[in-house]
Design a protein around this motif. Structure first.
Motif, PDB file in Angstrom:
ATOM      1  N   GLY A   1      -4.753  10.307  12.459  1.00  0.00           N
ATOM      2  CA  GLY A   1      -3.865  11.281  11.843  1.00  0.00           C
ATOM      3  C   GLY A   1      -3.035  10.691  10.718  1.00  0.00           C
ATOM      4  N   HIS A   2      -1.997  11.419  10.338  1.00  0.00           N
ATOM      5  CA  HIS A   2      -1.170  11.039   9.198  1.00  0.00           C
ATOM      6  C   HIS A   2       0.074  10.277   9.658  1.00  0.00           C
ATOM      7  CE1 HIS A   2      -3.447  13.321   6.132  1.00  0.00           C
ATOM      8  NE2 HIS A   2      -3.730  14.133   7.155  1.00  0.00           N
ATOM      9  N   ILE A   3       0.892   9.881   8.708  1.00  0.00           N
ATOM     10  CA  ILE A   3       2.146   9.184   9.005  1.00  0.00           C
ATOM     11  C   ILE A   3       3.314  10.116   8.690  1.00  0.00           C
ATOM     12  CG2 ILE A   3       1.153   6.914   8.581  1.00  0.00           C
ATOM     13  CD1 ILE A   3       2.476   6.950   5.809  1.00  0.00           C
ATOM     14  N   ASP A   4       4.483   9.771   9.211  1.00  0.00           N
ATOM     15  CA  ASP A   4       5.669  10.594   8.934  1.00  0.00           C
ATOM     16  C   ASP A   4       6.323  10.216   7.611  1.00  0.00           C
ATOM     17  OD1 ASP A   4       5.709  12.170  11.379  1.00  0.00           O
ATOM     18  OD2 ASP A   4       6.136  10.276  12.383  1.00  0.00           O
ATOM     19  N   MET A   5       6.220   8.949   7.252  1.00  0.00           N
ATOM     20  CA  MET A   5       6.797   8.485   6.010  1.00  0.00           C
ATOM     21  C   MET A   5       6.305   7.057   5.781  1.00  0.00           C
ATOM     22  SD  MET A   5      10.841   8.572   4.856  1.00  0.00           S
ATOM     23  CE  MET A   5      10.934  10.373   4.770  1.00  0.00           C
ATOM     24  N   GLY A   6       6.073   6.686   4.533  1.00  0.00           N
ATOM     25  CA  GLY A   6       5.633   5.325   4.307  1.00  0.00           C
ATOM     26  C   GLY A   6       5.280   5.046   2.863  1.00  0.00           C
ATOM     27  N   PHE A   7       4.703   3.872   2.650  1.00  0.00           N
ATOM     28  CA  PHE A   7       4.361   3.466   1.287  1.00  0.00           C
ATOM     29  C   PHE A   7       3.120   2.588   1.297  1.00  0.00           C
ATOM     30  CE2 PHE A   7       7.323   0.267   2.905  1.00  0.00           C
ATOM     31  CZ  PHE A   7       6.724  -0.940   2.541  1.00  0.00           C
ATOM     32  N   THR A   8       2.479   2.500   0.147  1.00  0.00           N
ATOM     33  CA  THR A   8       1.379   1.572  -0.055  1.00  0.00           C
ATOM     34  C   THR A   8       1.804   0.584  -1.132  1.00  0.00           C
ATOM     35  OG1 THR A   8      -0.941   1.319  -0.737  1.00  0.00           O
ATOM     36  CG2 THR A   8       0.235   3.238  -1.602  1.00  0.00           C
ATOM     37  N   PRO A   9       1.819  -0.706  -0.827  1.00  0.00           N
ATOM     38  CA  PRO A   9       2.256  -1.709  -1.808  1.00  0.00           C
ATOM     39  C   PRO A   9       1.132  -2.037  -2.787  1.00  0.00           C
ATOM     40  CG  PRO A   9       1.686  -2.788   0.239  1.00  0.00           C
ATOM     41  CD  PRO A   9       1.512  -1.309   0.483  1.00  0.00           C
TER      42      PRO A   9
ATOM     43  N   ILE B   1      -3.364  10.228   2.396  1.00  0.00           N
ATOM     44  CA  ILE B   1      -2.578  10.367   3.616  1.00  0.00           C
ATOM     45  C   ILE B   1      -1.255  11.033   3.261  1.00  0.00           C
ATOM     46  CG2 ILE B   1      -1.374   8.127   3.484  1.00  0.00           C
ATOM     47  CD1 ILE B   1      -2.049   7.852   6.544  1.00  0.00           C
ATOM     48  N   ASN B   2      -0.695  11.793   4.161  1.00  0.00           N
ATOM     49  CA  ASN B   2       0.534  12.535   3.874  1.00  0.00           C
ATOM     50  C   ASN B   2       1.757  11.619   3.823  1.00  0.00           C
ATOM     51  OD1 ASN B   2      -1.047  14.823   3.981  1.00  0.00           O
ATOM     52  ND2 ASN B   2      -0.334  15.483   5.994  1.00  0.00           N
ATOM     53  N   ASN B   3       2.745  12.027   3.027  1.00  0.00           N
ATOM     54  CA  ASN B   3       4.091  11.440   3.052  1.00  0.00           C
ATOM     55  C   ASN B   3       4.119   9.968   2.661  1.00  0.00           C
ATOM     56  OD1 ASN B   3       4.969  13.963   4.224  1.00  0.00           O
ATOM     57  ND2 ASN B   3       4.151  13.209   6.173  1.00  0.00           N
ATOM     58  N   CYS B   4       3.416   9.647   1.593  1.00  0.00           N
ATOM     59  CA  CYS B   4       3.277   8.253   1.177  1.00  0.00           C
ATOM     60  C   CYS B   4       3.283   8.168  -0.345  1.00  0.00           C
ATOM     61  CB  CYS B   4       1.961   7.689   1.723  1.00  0.00           C
ATOM     62  SG  CYS B   4       1.621   5.980   1.305  1.00  0.00           S
ATOM     63  N   ILE B   5       3.934   7.113  -0.871  1.00  0.00           N
ATOM     64  CA  ILE B   5       3.838   6.812  -2.295  1.00  0.00           C
ATOM     65  C   ILE B   5       3.538   5.322  -2.464  1.00  0.00           C
ATOM     66  CG2 ILE B   5       5.467   8.634  -2.951  1.00  0.00           C
ATOM     67  CD1 ILE B   5       7.483   6.315  -3.632  1.00  0.00           C
ATOM     68  N   ALA B   6       3.074   4.949  -3.652  1.00  0.00           N
ATOM     69  CA  ALA B   6       2.910   3.537  -3.980  1.00  0.00           C
ATOM     70  C   ALA B   6       4.282   2.956  -4.300  1.00  0.00           C
ATOM     71  CB  ALA B   6       1.969   3.372  -5.165  1.00  0.00           C
ATOM     72  N   PHE B   7       4.550   1.768  -3.753  1.00  0.00           N
ATOM     73  CA  PHE B   7       5.852   1.117  -3.904  1.00  0.00           C
ATOM     74  C   PHE B   7       5.613  -0.386  -4.008  1.00  0.00           C
ATOM     75  CE2 PHE B   7       9.793  -0.543  -1.724  1.00  0.00           C
ATOM     76  CZ  PHE B   7      10.673  -0.236  -2.754  1.00  0.00           C
ATOM     77  N   GLY B   8       5.731  -0.943  -5.251  1.00  0.00           N
ATOM     78  CA  GLY B   8       5.321  -2.317  -5.468  1.00  0.00           C
ATOM     79  C   GLY B   8       3.796  -2.363  -5.415  1.00  0.00           C
ATOM     80  N   CYS B   9       3.176  -3.533  -5.572  1.00  0.00           N
ATOM     81  CA  CYS B   9       3.827  -4.826  -5.531  1.00  0.00           C
ATOM     82  C   CYS B   9       4.094  -5.423  -6.919  1.00  0.00           C
ATOM     83  CB  CYS B   9       2.951  -5.786  -4.732  1.00  0.00           C
ATOM     84  SG  CYS B   9       1.288  -5.985  -5.419  1.00  0.00           S
ATOM     85  N   GLU B  10       3.534  -4.823  -7.976  1.00  0.00           N
ATOM     86  CA  GLU B  10       3.747  -5.370  -9.307  1.00  0.00           C
ATOM     87  C   GLU B  10       5.125  -4.993  -9.840  1.00  0.00           C
ATOM     88  OE1 GLU B  10       0.112  -5.966 -12.001  1.00  0.00           O
ATOM     89  OE2 GLU B  10      -0.202  -3.980 -11.137  1.00  0.00           O
ATOM     90  N   LEU B  11       5.623  -5.822 -10.742  1.00  0.00           N
ATOM     91  CA  LEU B  11       6.866  -5.537 -11.442  1.00  0.00           C
ATOM     92  C   LEU B  11       6.540  -4.895 -12.780  1.00  0.00           C
ATOM     93  CD1 LEU B  11       8.707  -8.914 -10.761  1.00  0.00           C
ATOM     94  CD2 LEU B  11       9.149  -6.723  -9.649  1.00  0.00           C
ATOM     95  N   LEU B  12       7.339  -3.929 -13.186  1.00  0.00           N
ATOM     96  CA  LEU B  12       7.119  -3.286 -14.478  1.00  0.00           C
ATOM     97  C   LEU B  12       7.145  -4.331 -15.589  1.00  0.00           C
ATOM     98  CD1 LEU B  12       9.303  -0.048 -14.209  1.00  0.00           C
ATOM     99  CD2 LEU B  12       6.812  -0.171 -14.331  1.00  0.00           C
ATOM    100  N   GLY B  13       6.175  -4.230 -16.492  1.00  0.00           N
ATOM    101  CA  GLY B  13       6.139  -5.144 -17.625  1.00  0.00           C
ATOM    102  C   GLY B  13       5.408  -6.437 -17.375  1.00  0.00           C
ATOM    103  N   VAL B  14       4.940  -6.667 -16.142  1.00  0.00           N
ATOM    104  CA  VAL B  14       4.206  -7.893 -15.817  1.00  0.00           C
ATOM    105  C   VAL B  14       2.725  -7.545 -15.631  1.00  0.00           C
ATOM    106  CG1 VAL B  14       3.935  -9.808 -14.210  1.00  0.00           C
ATOM    107  CG2 VAL B  14       6.224  -8.915 -14.705  1.00  0.00           C
ATOM    108  N   ASP B  15       1.864  -8.206 -16.371  1.00  0.00           N
ATOM    109  CA  ASP B  15       0.422  -8.003 -16.244  1.00  0.00           C
ATOM    110  C   ASP B  15      -0.139  -9.089 -15.338  1.00  0.00           C
ATOM    111  OD1 ASP B  15      -2.274  -7.600 -16.446  1.00  0.00           O
ATOM    112  OD2 ASP B  15      -2.414  -7.980 -18.603  1.00  0.00           O
ATOM    113  N   ASN B  16      -0.435  -8.732 -14.094  1.00  0.00           N
ATOM    114  CA  ASN B  16      -0.946  -9.700 -13.122  1.00  0.00           C
ATOM    115  C   ASN B  16      -2.462  -9.878 -13.178  1.00  0.00           C
ATOM    116  OD1 ASN B  16       1.723  -8.489 -11.630  1.00  0.00           O
ATOM    117  ND2 ASN B  16       1.387 -10.637 -11.111  1.00  0.00           N
ATOM    118  N   HIS B  17      -3.089  -9.283 -14.190  1.00  0.00           N
ATOM    119  CA  HIS B  17      -4.535  -9.418 -14.402  1.00  0.00           C
ATOM    120  C   HIS B  17      -5.349  -8.925 -13.204  1.00  0.00           C
ATOM    121  CE1 HIS B  17      -4.418 -11.551 -18.266  1.00  0.00           C
ATOM    122  NE2 HIS B  17      -3.316 -12.111 -17.791  1.00  0.00           N
ATOM    123  N   ILE B  18      -4.870  -7.861 -12.556  1.00  0.00           N
ATOM    124  CA  ILE B  18      -5.683  -7.282 -11.496  1.00  0.00           C
ATOM    125  C   ILE B  18      -6.963  -6.736 -12.126  1.00  0.00           C
ATOM    126  CG2 ILE B  18      -3.641  -6.712 -10.121  1.00  0.00           C
ATOM    127  CD1 ILE B  18      -4.151  -3.769 -10.805  1.00  0.00           C
TER     128      ILE B  18
END
Length: 451
Positions: free
Chosen positions: A163-171, A405-422
């Motif tokens: 099932g889904h989660i109540d609240m969370g994030f994907t880094p 999945i419900n109730n989730c946003i992306a949060f991190g892991c990169e910093l704005l302005g930094v190109d980590n070459h993913i």
């Protein structure tokens, strides 16, 4: 409570675990019984679960699709969703991509940022929350998938089973949070007829192709004009004549498909350059008429934007099998638009005498108001650690688990302005950034535990 000191006391563990997980070349492999995405991704998942189990978390492997590590009690479920699969390493590395090496405070290796580093930071953050004896009135679950880079079937399996989660994030995005993700359309193009003898290029549909090789008859174009085109567009190239056939190699710059302006597409410049040099071919004409070197899909009628961003268009992979050329198209469209609107724009432009486009899959955008409780809690967690009160949550083209999945946003892991070459050679994470993101995730878990 000095969380930063707690994190720093675990730094050796963080680096040891990250080096271990990076050592798995967890690119999607051949499916076999019990291993839907191949053996190596499953081995990587089981190693991560073993690490989590050593910290006293409850661990579960769901059929080698996905696994999770859990602590706490209660009805409420906080989810942290990371992935352990990676895109192919490609060429151009200055270190072994699967033997993490630290140089001047920077850890290099495939997955150090996307997303193994974030998974390790999250598991250590959970351990610190546990060790600090913070009341765990909800369950905290680190969900780890191994198919995020190739369709997220791992997460679909998780949702089906758990099932889904109540609240969370994907880094798996950037700080201070991603409150909107563009919609996605994935498509293939195919040739109807062509004089091209062979063509191969690209490593993944969600990567700007940085190398493409083609074989054509040597007298079918002007080499001088093509060389001038390559030089004018800063394309590295090579010619190799084999009898009556010439093999041409073009090299561009890799980038994530969501930010094609940061790359240079070798496929597109090779086919546009050949057309410019007089190569007469139905498929090449189709490519130039409907795709070209555009990164906004304007030749296919899809160019559009909203207040949060513009549509992006990327050709990632091309190959030829049994005389038919096939390639991938990755479209990411603005968060306030719909699949139907974009498909309607594309429909009149999907076919010519030389080729056609077939839509394979679509995903609607994800959007949370910037003042929604989830976004607000996570933003505050970031601000309290960094002191950065200016940066605001963004929208982005990259697609994450948050769409599945419900109730989730992306949060991190990169910093704005930094190109980590993913998705590129020499992917890295700085040690300082790794420490900071772990501290932020500790604070984020504490905020999400609050009612």
């Amino acid at each position: 409570m000095d969380v930063r000191k707690e994190v720093e006391s675990h730094l050796d563990e963080i680096l040891m675990h990250l080096k271990t997980l990076v050592s798995y070349n967890s690119v999607m492999g051949e499916a076999e019984e019990g291993y839907p995405f191949g053996r190596v991704p499953a081995d990587c998942l089981n190693k991560a679960l073993e690490i989590c189990n050593s910290y006293g978390f409850k661990t579960v492997n769901l059929d080698n699709y996905v696994g999770y590590a859990e602590m706490g009690e209660g009805e409420g479920l906080i989810g942290i969703l990371g992935h352990l699969d990676v895109v192919p390493a490609g060429e151009g590395w200055k270190t072994d991509p699967f033997n993490m090496e630290i140089i001047d405070g920077i850890a290099y290796g495939r997955g150090t940022t996307d997303d193994k580093g974030a998974v390790v930071a999250s598991m250590i953050a959970m351990k610190i929350v546990k060790d600090l004896n913070i009341p765990l009135t909800k369950r905290i679950r680190l969900i780890m998938g191994i198919n995020e880079e190739n369709g997220s079937r791992c997460l679909a399996h998780y949702v089906e089973k758990e099932g889904h989660i109540d609240m969370g994030f994907t880094p798996d995005g950037c700080f201070p949070g991603v409150h909107g993700e563009k919609g996605m359309i994935r498509a293939n193009f195919k040739s109807k007829n062509t004089k091209i003898i062979n063509i191969q290029g690209g490593v993944a549909s969600n990567v700007v192709c940085n190398k493409c090789t083609i074989q054509v008859m040597k007298n079918s174009f002007s080499q001088k004009v093509l060389e001038d085109y390559f030089n004018d567009h800063n394309i590295t190239y090579a010619f190799n004549v084999i009898g009556d056939v010439v093999e041409i190699e073009a090299r561009g710059v890799a980038a994530h498909a969501s930010t094609p302006k940061l790359g240079v597409n070798a496929i597109s410049h090779l086919l546009v350059g050949l057309k410019h040099a007089g190569f007469q071919d139905d498929f090449t004409d189709f490519y130039n008429e409907k795709i070209g070197t555009t990164i906004d899909g304007s030749l296919m009628g899809t160019a559009c934007k909203d207040e949060y961003g513009t549509l992006t268009f990327n050709v990632g992979v091309i190959n030829m099998t049994d005389g038919v050329i096939e390639g991938t198209i990755d479209i990411r469209f603005p968060v306030t638009l719909t699949v139907k609107q974009i498909v309607e724009k594309m429909t009149p432009n999907l076919e010519t005498a030389g080729g056609f486009v077939e839509i394979l899959s679509t995903h609607e955008p994800l959007y949370f108001p910037i003042d929604s409780p989830l976004v607000t809690k996570l933003l505050k967690a970031y601000q309290e650690v960094t002191g950065d009160m200016e940066s605001k949550p963004i929208t982005m083209g990259g697609g994450t688990y948050a769409k599945g999945i419900n109730n989730c946003i992306a949060f991190g892991c990169e910093l704005l302005g930094v190109d980590n070459h993913i998705h590129d050679a020499n992917e890295f994470v700085s040690i300082d950034a790794l420490v900071m993101q772990t501290e932020i995730y500790v604070n984020a878990i504490i905020k999400l535990l609050e009612n």
